[in-house]
Write an enzyme that holds these catalytic residues in place. Structure first.
Site, mmCIF file in Angstrom:
data_model
loop_
_atom_site.group_PDB
_atom_site.id
_atom_site.type_symbol
_atom_site.label_atom_id
_atom_site.label_comp_id
_atom_site.label_asym_id
_atom_site.label_seq_id
_atom_site.Cartn_x
_atom_site.Cartn_y
_atom_site.Cartn_z
ATOM 1 N N PHE A 257 -44.830 -17.175 -12.500
ATOM 2 C CA PHE A 257 -44.083 -18.253 -11.842
ATOM 3 C C PHE A 257 -43.354 -17.784 -10.574
ATOM 4 C CE2 PHE A 257 -44.166 -19.261 -16.406
ATOM 5 C CZ PHE A 257 -44.883 -20.445 -16.344
ATOM 6 N N ASP B 159 -23.470 -3.215 -10.979
ATOM 7 C CA ASP B 159 -24.803 -3.769 -10.768
ATOM 8 C C ASP B 159 -25.849 -2.719 -11.173
ATOM 9 O OD1 ASP B 159 -26.707 -5.683 -10.228
ATOM 10 O OD2 ASP B 159 -26.633 -5.448 -8.058
ATOM 11 N N GLU C 298 -21.461 -6.678 -14.202
ATOM 12 C CA GLU C 298 -22.778 -7.107 -13.698
ATOM 13 C C GLU C 298 -23.757 -5.973 -13.958
ATOM 14 O OE1 GLU C 298 -23.010 -8.659 -9.649
ATOM 15 O OE2 GLU C 298 -25.149 -8.202 -9.612
HETATM 16 C C1 GRE Z 1 -29.340 -7.416 -8.559
HETATM 17 O O1 GRE Z 1 -29.197 -7.705 -9.734
HETATM 18 O O2 GRE Z 1 -28.383 -7.338 -7.805
HETATM 19 C C2 GRE Z 1 -30.693 -7.180 -8.006
HETATM 20 C C3 GRE Z 1 -31.797 -7.737 -8.648
HETATM 21 C C4 GRE Z 1 -33.056 -7.525 -8.109
HETATM 22 C C5 GRE Z 1 -33.215 -6.784 -6.967
HETATM 23 C C6 GRE Z 1 -32.121 -6.228 -6.343
HETATM 24 C C7 GRE Z 1 -30.853 -6.424 -6.843
HETATM 25 O O3 GRE Z 1 -31.637 -8.466 -9.772
HETATM 26 O O4 GRE Z 1 -29.786 -5.906 -6.234
HETATM 27 ZN ZN ZN Z 2 -27.071 -7.998 -10.209
#
Ligand code: GRE
Ligand code: ZN
Length: 328
Positions: free
Chosen positions: A22, A284, A7
């Site tokens: 949007f 992430d 991720e």
């Molecule tokens: C994530 O991908 O987990 C994410 C976002 C936007 C803000 C915070 C976040 O895409 O953790």
């Molecule tokens: Zn994420």
């Protein structure tokens, strides 16, 4: 120990501008993306990956708001996203792999883009960010996408997205906007939302219809492992139309990743509920600091065979990645 993370986000500045009009205004109050890291798909990213001990990032566009935009624009924008990602992977094929962004507002076009992304661009699956037009993936309109994922034998990573305005207002409003914003999204709300999305797919019979479909959830399964026994006890007797007890769908057709939540309690819980074969790894990046990514896994009280599965083996199998040795 080779580490593959699933991720890991990037963002393209033109796309961000194109979708901005949007997005709900409320988004401004919580979304402060780490733009510099998100937009880099070259040397600085590779350097940070080396620091984290990450060998391969499976990249996806950040929550771009694609589900919110009109179908024709969504089709053009997702093509641009996927083409740019493919170009970046082409430069560093040993360090990057890709998950497609799909124009879910037009499910037929989304299915075609998934097919193009996998067969032409070499991507390993797709990432879908929450609901589209307030419909979840159990809605029959999305069958073309799921059918294509099954036909191509690629997984779908279900990523959180902000809850609908009505939910936001009733459940999360009433605090300082920055507090409500975080509470509604990455602090709590969108995880609950994503867990509900996956449970709806079980209840809607999606996994009976597509028994080889594999879904990936971040954040240690978006609260489901903690409540799976409760859900199974309550829902199995009522779901007579389903072929299996409801918990089976979770342990047979879902995989989970940490999304940078590197603490032991949810990891041990998930391991007990799901087993080591269905846990994949993720930071992430760049929303979470991945400094402890490798150290955390190395220090978990599990066998080295299980660590290898979680670090890379399961990802190599699920995403059909080539198995080379660690670069870090
Ligand atoms: C994530 O991908 O987990 C994410 C976002 C936007 C803000 C915070 C976040 O895409 O953790
Ligand atoms: Zn994420």
């Amino acid at each position: 120990m080779k580490i593959i993370t699933l991720e890991e986000h990037f963002e393209i500045a033109e796309i961000k501008r194109a979708v901005a009009r949007f997005l709900p205004v409320s988004q401004e109050h919580f979304y402060h993306p780490p733009t510099v890291q998100l937009e880099d798909l070259g040397a600085s990213r590779l350097k940070e990956m080396d620091t984290m001990g990450v060998d391969v990032q499976v990249l996806s566009h950040t929550a771009a708001g694609i589900p919110l935009i009109p179908p024709a624009e969504a089709v053009a924008l997702t093509r641009a996203i996927n083409d740019q990602l493919a170009a970046a992977i082409h430069v560093h094929p040993d360090r990057f792999a890709g998950l497609a962004t799909l124009p879910t507002p037009d499910p037929e076009a989304a299915a075609a883009e998934l097919e193009r992304s996998v067969n032409t661009l070499g991507f390993k699956g797709a990432m879908i960010h929450g609901r589209t037009n307030n419909r979840f993936l159990d809605d029959p309109s999305f069958r073309p996408i799921l059918e294509t994922a099954v036909a191509l034998d690629v997984p779908i990573y279900l990523h959180p997205a902000p809850p609908p305005k009505a939910v936001w207002d009733v459940y999360y409003a009433g605090f300082d906007p920055a507090v409500s914003g975080s509470f509604a999204t990455f602090g709590w709300g969108w995880h609950l939302d994503t867990g509900i999305h996956a449970l709806r797919m079980i209840l809607g019979g999606v996994f009976d219809r597509y028994p080889s479909l594999q879904l990936i959830l971040g954040h240690w399964g978006e609260m489901i492992p903690f409540y799976l026994a409760r859900f199974a006890e309550a829902l199995t007797p009522a779901t007579k139309q389903l072929q299996r007890p409801v918990a089976d769908y979770f342990v047979q057709q879902m995989h989970v990743t940490p999304s940078g939540m590197f603490t032991l309690p949810p990891f041990m819980l998930t391991l007990q509920v799901l087993g080591a074969d269905r846990i994949l790894y993720s930071v992430d990046y760049p929303f979470q600091a991945g400094d402890h990514a490798k150290i955390f896994l190395e220090n978990t009280p599990i066998s080295s065979a299980d660590k290898e599965k979680i670090a890379h083996g399961n990802a190599e199998r699920l995403l059909k990645l080539s198995t080379t040795t660690s670069t870090t």
